[in-house]
Design an enzyme around this catalytic site. Structure first.
Site, PDB file in Angstrom:
ATOM      1  CG  ASN A  11      -1.932   1.092   1.239  1.00  0.00           C
ATOM      2  OD1 ASN A  11      -1.587   2.239   1.038  1.00  0.00           O
ATOM      3  ND2 ASN A  11      -3.176   0.753   1.500  1.00  0.00           N
ATOM      4  CG  HIS A  14       0.445   6.250   5.101  1.00  0.00           C
ATOM      5  ND1 HIS A  14      -0.343   7.292   5.538  1.00  0.00           N
ATOM      6  CD2 HIS A  14      -0.244   5.124   5.390  1.00  0.00           C
ATOM      7  CE1 HIS A  14      -1.439   6.818   6.093  1.00  0.00           C
ATOM      8  NE2 HIS A  14      -1.406   5.499   6.011  1.00  0.00           N
ATOM      9  NE  ARG A  22       7.772  21.402   3.729  1.00  0.00           N
ATOM     10  CZ  ARG A  22       9.067  21.694   3.582  1.00  0.00           C
ATOM     11  NH1 ARG A  22       9.573  21.883   2.380  1.00  0.00           N
ATOM     12  NH2 ARG A  22       9.839  21.766   4.643  1.00  0.00           N
ATOM     13  CG  HIS A  47      -8.388   4.151   1.038  1.00  0.00           C
ATOM     14  ND1 HIS A  47      -8.624   3.980   2.388  1.00  0.00           N
ATOM     15  CD2 HIS A  47      -9.577   4.579   0.522  1.00  0.00           C
ATOM     16  CE1 HIS A  47      -9.871   4.289   2.662  1.00  0.00           C
ATOM     17  NE2 HIS A  47     -10.474   4.671   1.546  1.00  0.00           N
ATOM     18  NE  ARG A  49      -8.459   7.298   4.530  1.00  0.00           N
ATOM     19  CZ  ARG A  49      -9.325   6.930   5.477  1.00  0.00           C
ATOM     20  NH1 ARG A  49     -10.468   7.578   5.595  1.00  0.00           N
ATOM     21  NH2 ARG A  49      -9.041   5.944   6.292  1.00  0.00           N
ATOM     22  NE  ARG A  53      -7.965  11.133   5.653  1.00  0.00           N
ATOM     23  CZ  ARG A  53      -8.503  10.704   6.806  1.00  0.00           C
ATOM     24  NH1 ARG A  53      -7.787   9.960   7.623  1.00  0.00           N
ATOM     25  NH2 ARG A  53      -9.728  11.028   7.115  1.00  0.00           N
ATOM     26  CD  GLU A  74      -7.300  -0.506   0.945  1.00  0.00           C
ATOM     27  OE1 GLU A  74      -7.150   0.599   1.520  1.00  0.00           O
ATOM     28  OE2 GLU A  74      -6.919  -1.572   1.437  1.00  0.00           O
ATOM     29  CB  THR A 104      -5.845   4.418   9.914  1.00  0.00           C
ATOM     30  OG1 THR A 104      -5.662   3.388   8.919  1.00  0.00           O
ATOM     31  CG2 THR A 104      -5.942   3.779  11.278  1.00  0.00           C
ATOM     32  CB  THR A 105      -9.632   1.534   7.680  1.00  0.00           C
ATOM     33  OG1 THR A 105      -9.433   2.235   6.452  1.00  0.00           O
ATOM     34  CG2 THR A 105     -10.927   0.747   7.602  1.00  0.00           C
ATOM     35  CD  GLU A 155      -7.177  -6.465   2.719  1.00  0.00           C
ATOM     36  OE1 GLU A 155      -6.352  -5.816   3.397  1.00  0.00           O
ATOM     37  OE2 GLU A 155      -7.379  -6.254   1.503  1.00  0.00           O
ATOM     38  CG  HIS A 198      -5.704  -2.019   9.492  1.00  0.00           C
ATOM     39  ND1 HIS A 198      -5.866  -0.953   8.624  1.00  0.00           N
ATOM     40  CD2 HIS A 198      -5.701  -1.488  10.728  1.00  0.00           C
ATOM     41  CE1 HIS A 198      -5.989   0.168   9.323  1.00  0.00           C
ATOM     42  NE2 HIS A 198      -5.874  -0.126  10.594  1.00  0.00           N
ATOM     43  CE1 TYR A 221       1.625   5.660   9.459  1.00  0.00           C
ATOM     44  CE2 TYR A 221       2.233   3.995  11.080  1.00  0.00           C
ATOM     45  CZ  TYR A 221       2.116   5.327  10.707  1.00  0.00           C
ATOM     46  OH  TYR A 221       2.489   6.315  11.577  1.00  0.00           O
TER      47      TYR A 221
END
Length: 269
Positions: A11, A14, A22, A47, A49, A53, A74, A104-105, A155, A198, A221
């Site tokens: 994933n 991040h 920035r 993901h 969103r 974000r 996602e 987070t989820t 999942e 996760h 993450y």
């Protein structure tokens, strides 16, 4: 019955979080995806969103165009996201719960409570040839409803187990582990493909790799954090090695001890 090969989805959300701090172009999540694939990742997860974000619309389009491995999109179960998914045509869509205020989820999708919303959305994606996955807790009623809704994949949300292991809450960790074991077995018996993700790190990924029903782990993450110190390629290789160790120890009776330190890339405690 021999276990199926275990895939690693990386994933890259991040990487985009850091870029957006920035409001610039770097670091580029597409570059990170390419580096992860070069190091052995079997697919890329991102993901999109509703508040954008981290991952943005152009990231999804570029990922679909530039990576050579499957893209796992996602998203929340909304009409707007469905339209974007159908325009992007990723390999897979994973439907997840989403709240604007969450960091987070926080848990699994309530497929029982949202049956009426999910049914037509899943049908549209199935008809378009996009593999649908539902990100759910390892609960029997949620798993059974996923099968009823004709989602080919679930999942399992592993966050509660991983948190309990990291916090040293042994009883909680064991209870959550038993739920995952039972849920994976039930899902496989219902004809579902089983993934998990996760909060996974080297230790928990190694352990869950020992469940033969699970064929894919999606991890982000922790790996992006580790990459700050050793590089993304080395992190992917270390995670792949941890998963391979776990796959080689199928049937191991002991889950990781709560609070056990993560292994380093060489596999030492």
């Amino acid at each position: 019955m021999p276990a199926s090969p275990l895939r690693l989805g990386v994933n890259v959300d991040h990487v985009a979080t850091l870029r957006n701090a920035r409001a610039g172009r770097n670091p580029d999540p597409v570059r990170a995806a390419l580096a992860a694939i070069a190091a052995g990742a079997d697919g890329i997860t991102a993901h999109l969103r509703e508040d954008r974000r981290h991952i943005r619309d152009d990231d999804m389009a570029r990922l679909k165009a530039e990576i050579s491995k499957p893209l796992n999109f996602e998203m929340a179960a909304t009409a707007d996201m469905l339209a974007i998914a159908l325009a992007t045509m990723p390999h897979a869509v994973c439907l997840v719960p989403e709240r604007r205020e969450e960091l987070t989820t926080e848990g699994g999708l309530d497929v029982v409570g949202q049956h009426d919303t999910l049914k037509p959305l899943i049908a549209r994606l199935n008809d378009a040839g996009v593999r649908v996955s539902l990100f759910i807790a390892a609960e029997a009623r949620q798993i059974e409803m996923a099968a009823e809704l004709r989602a080919p994949v679930i999942e399992i949300h592993t966050g509660a187990w991983c948190d309990a292991v990291a916090d040293g809450r042994a009883a909680k960790a064991d209870a959550e582990w038993q739920r995952i074991v039972a849920g994976a077995a039930l899902a496989r018996s219902a004809g579902l493909e089983v993934h998990a993700g996760h909060g996974l790190d080297y230790v928990t990924a190694e352990r869950i790799a020992g469940l033969p029903e699970i064929v894919e782990l999606n991890i982000g993450y922790y790996m992006i954090g580790e990459a700050l110190f050793v590089g993304l390629g080395e992190t992917v290789r270390a995670m792949r090695a941890a998963m391979d160790r776990g796959r080689g120890n199928l049937g191991s009776p002991e889950p990781p001890s709560a609070g056990r330190a993560a292994r380093d890339p060489k596999g030492r405690a």
